[in-house]
Motif scaffolding. Structure first.
Motif, PDB file in Angstrom:
ATOM      1  N   GLN A  61     -28.993 -33.723  17.590  1.00  0.00           N
ATOM      2  CA  GLN A  61     -29.611 -34.437  16.471  1.00  0.00           C
ATOM      3  C   GLN A  61     -31.126 -34.515  16.647  1.00  0.00           C
ATOM      4  O   GLN A  61     -31.886 -34.338  15.692  1.00  0.00           O
ATOM      5  CB  GLN A  61     -29.013 -35.840  16.367  1.00  0.00           C
ATOM      6  CG  GLN A  61     -29.556 -36.649  15.189  1.00  0.00           C
ATOM      7  CD  GLN A  61     -28.900 -38.010  15.093  1.00  0.00           C
ATOM      8  OE1 GLN A  61     -27.852 -38.244  15.675  1.00  0.00           O
ATOM      9  NE2 GLN A  61     -29.512 -38.913  14.373  1.00  0.00           N
ATOM     10  N   ASN A 258     -13.340 -43.743  11.196  1.00  0.00           N
ATOM     11  CA  ASN A 258     -14.016 -43.914   9.905  1.00  0.00           C
ATOM     12  C   ASN A 258     -15.479 -44.285  10.094  1.00  0.00           C
ATOM     13  O   ASN A 258     -16.362 -43.775   9.390  1.00  0.00           O
ATOM     14  CB  ASN A 258     -13.303 -44.988   9.079  1.00  0.00           C
ATOM     15  CG  ASN A 258     -11.936 -44.542   8.594  1.00  0.00           C
ATOM     16  OD1 ASN A 258     -11.692 -43.344   8.451  1.00  0.00           O
ATOM     17  ND2 ASN A 258     -11.048 -45.482   8.344  1.00  0.00           N
ATOM     18  N   THR A 260     -17.271 -43.589  12.716  1.00  0.00           N
ATOM     19  CA  THR A 260     -17.963 -42.408  13.246  1.00  0.00           C
ATOM     20  C   THR A 260     -18.331 -41.450  12.124  1.00  0.00           C
ATOM     21  O   THR A 260     -19.444 -40.912  12.079  1.00  0.00           O
ATOM     22  CB  THR A 260     -17.068 -41.695  14.275  1.00  0.00           C
ATOM     23  OG1 THR A 260     -16.743 -42.602  15.334  1.00  0.00           O
ATOM     24  CG2 THR A 260     -17.782 -40.486  14.856  1.00  0.00           C
ATOM     25  N   THR A 261     -17.369 -41.262  11.201  1.00  0.00           N
ATOM     26  CA  THR A 261     -17.646 -40.393  10.055  1.00  0.00           C
ATOM     27  C   THR A 261     -18.787 -40.951   9.213  1.00  0.00           C
ATOM     28  O   THR A 261     -19.687 -40.215   8.784  1.00  0.00           O
ATOM     29  CB  THR A 261     -16.380 -40.249   9.189  1.00  0.00           C
ATOM     30  OG1 THR A 261     -15.324 -39.705   9.985  1.00  0.00           O
ATOM     31  CG2 THR A 261     -16.641 -39.325   8.008  1.00  0.00           C
ATOM     32  N   LYS A 262     -18.749 -42.269   8.989  1.00  0.00           N
ATOM     33  CA  LYS A 262     -19.814 -42.891   8.200  1.00  0.00           C
ATOM     34  C   LYS A 262     -21.162 -42.769   8.911  1.00  0.00           C
ATOM     35  O   LYS A 262     -22.194 -42.539   8.268  1.00  0.00           O
ATOM     36  CB  LYS A 262     -19.484 -44.363   7.947  1.00  0.00           C
ATOM     37  CG  LYS A 262     -18.334 -44.577   6.975  1.00  0.00           C
ATOM     38  CD  LYS A 262     -18.080 -46.057   6.736  1.00  0.00           C
ATOM     39  CE  LYS A 262     -16.933 -46.262   5.747  1.00  0.00           C
ATOM     40  NZ  LYS A 262     -16.663 -47.708   5.505  1.00  0.00           N
ATOM     41  N   ASP A 264     -21.991 -40.389  11.011  1.00  0.00           N
ATOM     42  CA  ASP A 264     -22.420 -38.994  10.889  1.00  0.00           C
ATOM     43  C   ASP A 264     -23.023 -38.731   9.515  1.00  0.00           C
ATOM     44  O   ASP A 264     -24.071 -38.074   9.393  1.00  0.00           O
ATOM     45  CB  ASP A 264     -21.232 -38.055  11.123  1.00  0.00           C
ATOM     46  CG  ASP A 264     -20.773 -38.063  12.578  1.00  0.00           C
ATOM     47  OD1 ASP A 264     -21.578 -38.472  13.438  1.00  0.00           O
ATOM     48  OD2 ASP A 264     -19.619 -37.681  12.846  1.00  0.00           O
ATOM     49  N   LEU A 265     -22.336 -39.252   8.475  1.00  0.00           N
ATOM     50  CA  LEU A 265     -22.867 -39.070   7.121  1.00  0.00           C
ATOM     51  C   LEU A 265     -24.212 -39.773   6.970  1.00  0.00           C
ATOM     52  O   LEU A 265     -25.138 -39.246   6.339  1.00  0.00           O
ATOM     53  CB  LEU A 265     -21.870 -39.613   6.089  1.00  0.00           C
ATOM     54  CG  LEU A 265     -20.559 -38.831   5.939  1.00  0.00           C
ATOM     55  CD1 LEU A 265     -19.620 -39.550   4.974  1.00  0.00           C
ATOM     56  CD2 LEU A 265     -20.824 -37.413   5.436  1.00  0.00           C
ATOM     57  N   THR A 266     -24.306 -40.968   7.575  1.00  0.00           N
ATOM     58  CA  THR A 266     -25.574 -41.704   7.508  1.00  0.00           C
ATOM     59  C   THR A 266     -26.682 -40.939   8.216  1.00  0.00           C
ATOM     60  O   THR A 266     -27.816 -40.862   7.722  1.00  0.00           O
ATOM     61  CB  THR A 266     -25.409 -43.094   8.145  1.00  0.00           C
ATOM     62  OG1 THR A 266     -24.371 -43.812   7.464  1.00  0.00           O
ATOM     63  CG2 THR A 266     -26.710 -43.890   8.047  1.00  0.00           C
ATOM     64  N   ASN A 267     -26.337 -40.356   9.389  1.00  0.00           N
ATOM     65  CA  ASN A 267     -27.341 -39.567  10.112  1.00  0.00           C
ATOM     66  C   ASN A 267     -27.774 -38.350   9.301  1.00  0.00           C
ATOM     67  O   ASN A 267     -28.957 -37.993   9.280  1.00  0.00           O
ATOM     68  CB  ASN A 267     -26.782 -39.128  11.464  1.00  0.00           C
ATOM     69  CG  ASN A 267     -26.670 -40.282  12.446  1.00  0.00           C
ATOM     70  OD1 ASN A 267     -27.401 -41.263  12.331  1.00  0.00           O
ATOM     71  ND2 ASN A 267     -25.768 -40.180  13.402  1.00  0.00           N
ATOM     72  N   GLU A 268     -26.783 -37.705   8.640  1.00  0.00           N
ATOM     73  CA  GLU A 268     -27.136 -36.566   7.793  1.00  0.00           C
ATOM     74  C   GLU A 268     -28.043 -37.009   6.649  1.00  0.00           C
ATOM     75  O   GLU A 268     -29.023 -36.334   6.315  1.00  0.00           O
ATOM     76  CB  GLU A 268     -25.866 -35.914   7.243  1.00  0.00           C
ATOM     77  CG  GLU A 268     -25.031 -35.196   8.303  1.00  0.00           C
ATOM     78  CD  GLU A 268     -23.762 -34.596   7.723  1.00  0.00           C
ATOM     79  OE1 GLU A 268     -23.578 -34.702   6.482  1.00  0.00           O
ATOM     80  OE2 GLU A 268     -22.965 -34.025   8.486  1.00  0.00           O
ATOM     81  N   ASN A 269     -27.688 -38.157   6.059  1.00  0.00           N
ATOM     82  CA  ASN A 269     -28.532 -38.673   4.974  1.00  0.00           C
ATOM     83  C   ASN A 269     -29.922 -39.026   5.485  1.00  0.00           C
ATOM     84  O   ASN A 269     -30.929 -38.792   4.797  1.00  0.00           O
ATOM     85  CB  ASN A 269     -27.877 -39.904   4.343  1.00  0.00           C
ATOM     86  CG  ASN A 269     -26.602 -39.568   3.590  1.00  0.00           C
ATOM     87  OD1 ASN A 269     -26.429 -38.436   3.136  1.00  0.00           O
ATOM     88  ND2 ASN A 269     -25.705 -40.525   3.460  1.00  0.00           N
ATOM     89  N   GLU A 272     -31.805 -35.894   5.897  1.00  0.00           N
ATOM     90  CA  GLU A 272     -32.247 -35.397   4.592  1.00  0.00           C
ATOM     91  C   GLU A 272     -33.401 -36.238   4.057  1.00  0.00           C
ATOM     92  O   GLU A 272     -34.384 -35.702   3.525  1.00  0.00           O
ATOM     93  CB  GLU A 272     -31.073 -35.439   3.611  1.00  0.00           C
ATOM     94  CG  GLU A 272     -31.402 -34.863   2.239  1.00  0.00           C
ATOM     95  CD  GLU A 272     -30.207 -34.853   1.304  1.00  0.00           C
ATOM     96  OE1 GLU A 272     -30.378 -34.532   0.121  1.00  0.00           O
ATOM     97  OE2 GLU A 272     -29.093 -35.171   1.775  1.00  0.00           O
TER      98      GLU A 272
END
Length: 360
Positions: A61, A258, A260-262, A264-269, A272
């Motif tokens: 990351q 869940n 962890t997925t959130k 990961d999505l937050t890190n991707e966001n 971005e």
């Protein structure tokens, strides 16, 4: 300038993808160390940073975040970190497998208590409630029973009465968590200590007394006939302690997955948003530079116009001064001519008079 590369010139944006191959090969050749002897991971291009013990995911990351662009990072630093991200994804992909591999729980021997079927949510059973005319209203009051067993923290009480012989049986409901289980077992042990447990109840069926009997609801109570069994089957289900523990662990693992997925999505966001922020910052920087350039041009043009205006005013004043001087000179000449003319007229008049006198 990037201190890790040793080169003096920086890279343009278009050269980043081309340049990253060079540090990538240098990492592969061992010039830059990513994995230490103790297995920890580090960023070879941020040697001065305090944190040099990354997890695989965190280091990837970090490398991707810097590589995608930052307002305070040079193009060469970004290229180096893109090379590091490529190395992690290709050459150290096994590290990701190791970090994501779930821990296998150890199988332990289960005690009989763990495999015994209880009614869940935790419930207690009270038998042989005998009412008399003087206390029938009290015994029918749910609040009386909740207060009587308040030390075990029940949350509900359900009583079933036989109106013929004024006897009743009841269910005490406890919280569904482990505190509720502790309270339910203490409730049962209290009756055992008074020899009024389920075992004693079954042994006293032929010689009933006026004492109440109580215990925790289990599988045989759940499957029994009558209002007790009907109520237990309606509001509860059979569970072992180990099953509840496993279900709670599965729920916890599901929540963790869940989250962890959130994350990961937050890190991707966030990545971005960081990229968009960097783009906006660069665009804003260019706009500010253009604004400064236009402002300087405006100031220079204003000064030029002011200088021309001053020159024009000075020229006009000089011309006006010159014209005034010429006008004054001509005025003096005219005055002189006028005086001279008057003198001549006077002289001419005298001469004319003299001629007239001579003619006489």
């Amino acid at each position: 300038m990037d201190s890790s590369s040793g080169e003096e010139s920086d890279l343009s944006e278009s050269e980043i993808n081309e340049y990253k191959e060079k540090p990538y090969e240098e990492i592969r050749s061992g010039k830059y160390k990513v994995k230490a002897l103790n297995g920890s991971l580090r960023c070879p291009f941020c040697a001065g940073k305090k944190k040099q013990d990354y997890k695989y995911k965190d280091l990837l990351q970090h490398a991707s975040g810097v590589g995608k662009g930052s307002a305070n990072r040079s193009a060469k630093q970004r290229a180096n970190h893109l090379a590091l991200a490529k190395y992690l994804e290709i050459d150290l992909a096994s590290e990701a497998d190791e970090t994501s591999r779930p821990t296998v729980p150890q199988v332990v021997d289960q005690t009989p208590e763990q495999t015994e079927l209880y009614v869940w949510p935790w419930m207690g059973i009270i038998m042989n409630i005998v009412a008399e005319s003087k206390n029938i209203d009290t015994l029918h009051d749910k609040g009386y029973w909740l207060k009587r067993f308040a030390k075990y923290k029940p949350i509900n009480f359900q009583c079933f009465w036989n109106e013929v012989d004024l006897t009743g049986q009841a269910i005490v409901v406890f919280n569904s968590d482990w505190n509720g289980f502790v309270n339910a077992t203490q409730f049962e042990k209290a009756f055992e200590s008074e020899r009024h447990s389920k075992k004693h109840w079954n042994g006293q069926q032929t010689q009933l007394d006026s004492n109440i009997y109580g215990w925790c609801a289990r599988a045989d109570d759940y499957q029994s006939d009558g209002p007790i069994g009907d109520y237990l089957r309606k509001v509860g289900k059979l569970q072992t302690i180990s099953g509840i523990v496993q279900e709670a662990a599965q729920d916890r693992n599901s929540v963790v997955a869940n989250l962890t997925t959130k994350i990961d999505l937050t890190n991707e966001n966030l990545d971005e948003l960081q990229y968009k922020y960097n783009e906006t910052t660069m665009s804003l920087s260019r706009m500010l530079e253009e604004k400064d350039r236009l402002h300087l041009a405006f100031i220079e043009e204003t000064r030029k116009m002011q200088r021309l205006a001053r020159d024009n005013v000075r020229r006009i004043l000089e011309e006006q001064e010159k014209l005034n001087h010429e006008l004054e000179t001509k005025k003096r000449k005219i005055d002189n001519w006028t005086r001279e003319l008057n003198k001549r007229e006077t002289l001419t008049e005298r001469e004319r008079q003299k001629l007239d006198e001579d003619k006489k």
